[in-house]
Scaffold this active site. Sequence first.
Site, PDB file in Angstrom:
ATOM      1  N   MET A   1       0.825  -1.279   0.145  1.00  0.00           N
ATOM      2  CA  MET A   1       0.158  -0.162  -0.042  1.00  0.00           C
ATOM      3  C   MET A   1       0.921   1.165   0.102  1.00  0.00           C
ATOM      4  O   MET A   1       1.929   1.090   0.497  1.00  0.00           O
ATOM      5  CB  MET A   1      -0.735   0.105   1.271  1.00  0.00           C
ATOM      6  CG  MET A   1      -2.056  -0.949   1.012  1.00  0.00           C
ATOM      7  SD  MET A   1      -3.239  -0.735  -0.047  1.00  0.00           S
ATOM      8  CE  MET A   1      -4.353  -1.928   0.090  1.00  0.00           C
ATOM      9  N   CYS A   2       0.319   2.295  -0.492  1.00  0.00           N
ATOM     10  CA  CYS A   2       1.276   3.688  -0.861  1.00  0.00           C
ATOM     11  C   CYS A   2       0.249   4.689  -0.768  1.00  0.00           C
ATOM     12  O   CYS A   2      -1.046   4.511  -0.227  1.00  0.00           O
ATOM     13  CB  CYS A   2       1.877   3.428  -2.080  1.00  0.00           C
ATOM     14  SG  CYS A   2       2.816   1.698  -2.711  1.00  0.00           S
TER      15      CYS A   2
END
Lengths: 291, 291, 291, 291
Positions: A1-2
């Site tokens: 996730m970013c």
Amino acid sequence: MCRFLTYTGAPLLLADLLYRPSNSLIMQSYQARERAEPLNGDGFGVGWYVHDVDPTPCVQRSVSPAWSNSNLQNLAAKTRATSLFAHVRAASPGMAVTEANVHPFAYDRFMWMHNGVVAGFHQIRRRLRDSLKDEFYNMIQGTTDSEHAFALFLNNLRVPFGEVNGEEMRYALVETIARLNDWTRAAGVTTDSFYNFAVTDGKITVVSRYASGEGIAGASLHYSRGRRFECLPSGLCDMHSVTEDAQAQAVIVASERLTDDPADWITVPDNHTITVFPDLRVSLDKIGLEA
Amino acid sequence: MCRFLTYTGAPLLLADLLYRPSNSLIMQSYQARERAEPLNGDGFGVGWYVHDVDPTPCVQRSVSPAWSNSNLQNLAAKTRATSLFAHVRAASPGMAVTEANVHPFAYDRFMWMHNGVVAGFHQIRRRLRDSLKDEFYNMIQGTTDSEHAFALFLNNLRVPFGEVNGEEMRYALVETIARLNDWTRAAGVTTDSFYNFAVTDGKITVVSRYASGEGIAGASLHYSRGRRFECLPSGLCDMHSVTEDAQAQAVIVASERLTDDPADWITVPDNHTITVFPDLRVSLDKIGLEA
Amino acid sequence: MCRFLTYTGAPLLLADLLYRPSNSLIMQSYQARERAEPLNGDGFGVGWYVHDVDPTPCVQRSVSPAWSNSNLQNLAAKTRATSLFAHVRAASPGMAVTEANVHPFAYDRFMWMHNGVVAGFHQIRRRLRDSLKDEFYNMIQGTTDSEHAFALFLNNLRVPFGEVNGEEMRYALVETIARLNDWTRAAGVTTDSFYNFAVTDGKITVVSRYASGEGIAGASLHYSRGRRFECLPSGLCDMHSVTEDAQAQAVIVASERLTDDPADWITVPDNHTITVFPDLRVSLDKIGLEA
Amino acid sequence: MCRFLTYTGAPLLLADLLYRPSNSLIMQSYQARERAEPLNGDGFGVGWYVHDVDPTPCVQRSVSPAWSNSNLQNLAAKTRATSLFAHVRAASPGMAVTEANVHPFAYDRFMWMHNGVVAGFHQIRRRLRDSLKDEFYNMIQGTTDSEHAFALFLNNLRVPFGEVNGEEMRYALVETIARLNDWTRAAGVTTDSFYNFAVTDGKITVVSRYASGEGIAGASLHYSRGRRFECLPSGLCDMHSVTEDAQAQAVIVASERLTDDPADWITVPDNHTITVFPDLRVSLDKIGLEA
């Protein structure tokens, strides 16, 4: 996730998106609000266009954390963009922290970012690569699911690069999701994939919000549209509303709301794409995949 | 603020301190438990001694976050040390993230680490430097309060490097705190300083826990002493107790407890130093500074 | 020893100076022609001004070699400057390869670069620092002779930063050389110093060519002035001559000739400064130091 | 093209191979003698075995030039190895300078290095990958011809990893060359390939010297075998000869002679492999490929 953001509009200092808002992308690099794990410290990238030079983006990437990078800080304080992609990375477990794995990925005039994960990627990687034309097969530099999805997107474009329109870009992006769904399902992957993808050719931007699982929400995604995004010397940033006299000149699409004023932001519905057109119209469209 | 640990004892794989414990130093690099801000992502350093080569330490430092550094991971999995310093950094605001600012600092046979901050450092830096002998003035490579405190420590040693004992090292460390107190007070600094310093010559280690303010607790500091520190294949790590038949062969001093078993750890009292001797005796001593 | 260049004039793509000429600065990073040691691989930096944002420069620096840095390559391909400093470093023995030691150094609106060495620097460093006002004492981040010379230059400016003119800048630069000569002589240093310094405030640029030894030539320095510097699609770059109808709109000062046409370049005489004024006049002036 | 060395024998400080010889690998990183282009500044790697911990190598790699890396310098000064691989890289044009592209490559207990180039690699990459078992297909992290050749080598091993002997390793290496020859020929590649490959499992080392072209010499390769390799405090390094009373305890295979004494070195004949066995016997064998 970013975490990522895109900007389209009148020339804007990168710092007004990356550093100055109360929940700027830099803040999100170590204190993200809308995901359980607040840290996105595995590198960053920014890319923008200088259309009077050429149609390919100017990309700057680094494996160092965004919060302490003085080159980024200096550049953001002096560079104005009309079309920007910016990303802070939280490497998925097992994905190396190398420059080749940092977003945005660029090819020809396109940029691509991903917030999410292709579940069971290693089980479908070879199949994915086998489906690619040589050009896109050879384009891949790193090992991420995200860059492979980019190659798949490019492979899905039906027309030459020069003639792409919003419809075509959206089609290729939705097709990318469809193929990933097919292959992971066929491989027996049962965990959920998250496909918040962002793609631009410097003129049109398409961003998806999508989770593969039944009843699972996609990762957070919001947009803000107005006549101008401004950061005052006081430090307060906000999006000025469109009025009768002043048309939209700024659209931000971002994993998290950059400012604290809820009136600035609209949440992109789950299982939708948002398309930002050159005239700054936006279109929200359901991702209609056949079961 | 940062996190650090020291180890003295029988040869131990670095990974058994840095990676394997449930609250390993790597965990503390992004999820520290005993400080408000959990992130220590502004570089890391490790240093150990190979006494049969020479008396100076082998130091490895990087500005990259500890959690994703594959060189550190590989090295830790293969290197055993009998005397180790390890540090993950959270740069104080305004302190650059450069290699020269990463701990541990080394000079001749000494290593030095700091968890804390010299309040108002910029107001006393010039005075501090002016007090130094040329050798230690010229030794300084970076800009941190921590490295300047190291220079001050070396300057405070009254005897040639070869003949230092525990008493002498402790004296020089306490003198360092005293001088910093004098100078910050004289400069009118009113905010609190935190002086958890660790120093070793490869044989003796002294670590302080100290806050300058009246009634203010020093940053967390604990130690563990036993006949062996072990990480089982199951992943569980703990310190085996000393028994009648088995003497202490392992002492850890650390900003945070590395393991979940409270019986493993004793908190170093505030305003004290802990000295670890070559025979693995430890001594806790009050830092008696005159007002 | 290092290699550098400055540009003043009409907006020019950085790539036209850094990458495209046959002896571009990138070529000089690994195959310099006019120094015995062809390698300048210990980092690089570029800085330019965006005057409609603010008067301080946008500096990008890295310890990585210039020849393989894709961020620099991308930036140079898309960024135009009217006032540019660029530098590739060959660290003097004993000088650390850290970001804080990479040129150009920047402070307020000034940038500074150095090609050369202060002989016996360690013998005069403390004296130099002692001569500085607190502001410039505290400005120093690294350990190079070059950055210390910059602090000395700033310390020598007699007027507030806002009002500096070419005369004043040249005076402060020549004074810097004079002080370094005084101090190294007083310290008994007998080896030669090389002081090719470049400084700019974004409007005026002054560059010196100077060696301290009797009869010793300063490091190479050339300039090129014309109505436009252009790189053709064929790859050929050159400086178009000034004509009756077309005034000078481009001045390059560089350690080495960037192009192969000798008509493009004039060598700066030894023991001289060259000043480039906002109207692109240049002035060559003898450095008159009293023995 | 690059430079590499391997060492097998009694415990030896890395510095005695990497730093102290007059033509050490560090010297070769910026002043290689036996190739036209003296620069090998695109990263470095070292790997060695700690057999009492586990059978996989301890690899340290970096994209920074070897000559200025203080971590390497510190490590080399304190680490002894009985089986070492070390490499300084000169990236082939178009090959990115990223950590994933730095040698030695490691997998399970194997390490692999390459000095040379697979001509027309991009034309055969897909075919090469298609030939790989999933395990080795998925192992590839970077984009170099060298790492792909390593995957091909592993794929060519006919027996489980634990049971490999010298014969088997040599067979798989020669097969690798044969397949690369087949594929490049089939792809119509007419430029020459250079296949100086080095592989080890920590016990046996095999190195090839090979150029694909008729009458073209392979890249330089030498070996030195004696009872001990020693660097004296004077700085002189040499290989002590084997005598009746003292058997061989040191074998170096290197792209360049590390020392100036020609008696220390024997050139590996073109189109041959050299195998170093655990008892330090060496065997030179012709690479017999069918046309």
